[in-house]
Scaffold this motif. Structure first.
Motif, PDB file in Angstrom:
ATOM      1  N   MET A  59       7.954  -0.109 -30.272  1.00 25.93           N
ATOM      2  CA  MET A  59       6.676   0.384 -29.829  1.00 25.93           C
ATOM      3  C   MET A  59       6.758   0.646 -28.335  1.00 25.93           C
ATOM      4  O   MET A  59       6.690  -0.260 -27.530  1.00 25.93           O
ATOM      5  CB  MET A  59       5.600  -0.649 -30.155  1.00 25.93           C
ATOM      6  CG  MET A  59       4.245  -0.276 -29.675  1.00 25.93           C
ATOM      7  SD  MET A  59       3.081  -1.420 -30.383  1.00 25.93           S
ATOM      8  CE  MET A  59       1.973  -1.591 -29.064  1.00 25.93           C
ATOM      9  N   GLU A  60       6.930   1.862 -27.992  1.00 22.91           N
ATOM     10  CA  GLU A  60       7.032   2.255 -26.588  1.00 22.91           C
ATOM     11  C   GLU A  60       5.667   2.692 -26.092  1.00 22.91           C
ATOM     12  O   GLU A  60       4.935   3.396 -26.782  1.00 22.91           O
ATOM     13  CB  GLU A  60       8.037   3.392 -26.453  1.00 22.91           C
ATOM     14  CG  GLU A  60       9.402   3.037 -26.971  1.00 22.91           C
ATOM     15  CD  GLU A  60      10.425   3.076 -25.867  1.00 22.91           C
ATOM     16  OE1 GLU A  60      10.104   3.523 -24.790  1.00 22.91           O
ATOM     17  OE2 GLU A  60      11.559   2.635 -26.133  1.00 22.91           O
ATOM     18  N   MET A  61       5.345   2.302 -24.890  1.00 25.58           N
ATOM     19  CA  MET A  61       4.053   2.672 -24.310  1.00 25.58           C
ATOM     20  C   MET A  61       4.293   3.534 -23.087  1.00 25.58           C
ATOM     21  O   MET A  61       5.231   3.305 -22.326  1.00 25.58           O
ATOM     22  CB  MET A  61       3.263   1.428 -23.924  1.00 25.58           C
ATOM     23  CG  MET A  61       2.936   0.515 -25.083  1.00 25.58           C
ATOM     24  SD  MET A  61       1.987  -0.877 -24.564  1.00 25.58           S
ATOM     25  CE  MET A  61       0.368  -0.311 -24.974  1.00 25.58           C
ATOM     26  N   SER A  62       3.411   4.461 -22.903  1.00 31.76           N
ATOM     27  CA  SER A  62       3.537   5.319 -21.726  1.00 31.76           C
ATOM     28  C   SER A  62       2.942   4.602 -20.520  1.00 31.76           C
ATOM     29  O   SER A  62       2.246   3.591 -20.639  1.00 31.76           O
ATOM     30  CB  SER A  62       2.801   6.639 -21.960  1.00 31.76           C
ATOM     31  OG  SER A  62       1.408   6.407 -22.030  1.00 31.76           O
ATOM     32  N   ASN A  63       3.243   5.149 -19.362  1.00 30.69           N
ATOM     33  CA  ASN A  63       2.714   4.558 -18.132  1.00 30.69           C
ATOM     34  C   ASN A  63       1.191   4.576 -18.121  1.00 30.69           C
ATOM     35  O   ASN A  63       0.564   3.644 -17.617  1.00 30.69           O
ATOM     36  CB  ASN A  63       3.258   5.300 -16.913  1.00 30.69           C
ATOM     37  CG  ASN A  63       4.709   4.960 -16.641  1.00 30.69           C
ATOM     38  OD1 ASN A  63       5.210   3.950 -17.123  1.00 30.69           O
ATOM     39  ND2 ASN A  63       5.377   5.807 -15.883  1.00 30.69           N
ATOM     40  N   GLU A  64       0.588   5.613 -18.667  1.00 31.21           N
ATOM     41  CA  GLU A  64      -0.870   5.708 -18.695  1.00 31.21           C
ATOM     42  C   GLU A  64      -1.468   4.596 -19.563  1.00 31.21           C
ATOM     43  O   GLU A  64      -2.473   3.980 -19.214  1.00 31.21           O
ATOM     44  CB  GLU A  64      -1.327   7.082 -19.213  1.00 31.21           C
ATOM     45  CG  GLU A  64      -1.030   8.246 -18.284  1.00 31.21           C
ATOM     46  CD  GLU A  64       0.417   8.751 -18.429  1.00 31.21           C
ATOM     47  OE1 GLU A  64       1.054   8.483 -19.472  1.00 31.21           O
ATOM     48  OE2 GLU A  64       0.891   9.387 -17.482  1.00 31.21           O
ATOM     49  N   GLN A  65      -0.840   4.337 -20.693  1.00 27.97           N
ATOM     50  CA  GLN A  65      -1.328   3.285 -21.576  1.00 27.97           C
ATOM     51  C   GLN A  65      -1.194   1.914 -20.919  1.00 27.97           C
ATOM     52  O   GLN A  65      -2.086   1.082 -21.014  1.00 27.97           O
ATOM     53  CB  GLN A  65      -0.568   3.315 -22.901  1.00 27.97           C
ATOM     54  CG  GLN A  65      -0.890   4.511 -23.765  1.00 27.97           C
ATOM     55  CD  GLN A  65       0.024   4.581 -24.974  1.00 27.97           C
ATOM     56  OE1 GLN A  65       1.196   4.205 -24.906  1.00 27.97           O
ATOM     57  NE2 GLN A  65      -0.524   5.078 -26.092  1.00 27.97           N
TER      58      GLN A  65
END
Length: 85
Positions: free
Chosen positions: A1-7
């Motif tokens: 589960m990769e999250m973006s910087n915005e998330q």
């Protein structure tokens, strides 16, 4: 589960807001626990204890405890009680 910087940024901001609310609540609780008990309240409690004991009891000291609840104070008193032999 990769999250973006915005998330991740949104999560951090949400946690920061929750932490601010928690710190305000803690500050309010500290103000309440530091407040002294009015003398008339202590006298009323003393009268109730005296009536319960049949006017046989003597109040020698009043100790203010910094516990959050009456239950915590009761547990502390039970745990500190040393039966006399």
């Amino acid at each position: 589960m990769e999250m973006s910087n915005e998330q991740l940024l949104e999560l951090v901001q949400g946690l920061s807001q929750r932490l601010d609310v928690a710190e305000k609540e803690i500050a309010e609780l500290r103000k309440r626990s530091d407040a002294s008990i009015p003398e008339d309240v202590v006298l009323a409690i003393s009268a109730a204890v005296s009536a319960f004991l049949g006017n046989r009891g003597k109040i020698k000291a009043v100790k203010y405890s910094r516990h959050r609840t009456w239950a915590a104070q009761g547990r502390q008193n039970v745990q500190l009680h040393i039966p006399q032999l």
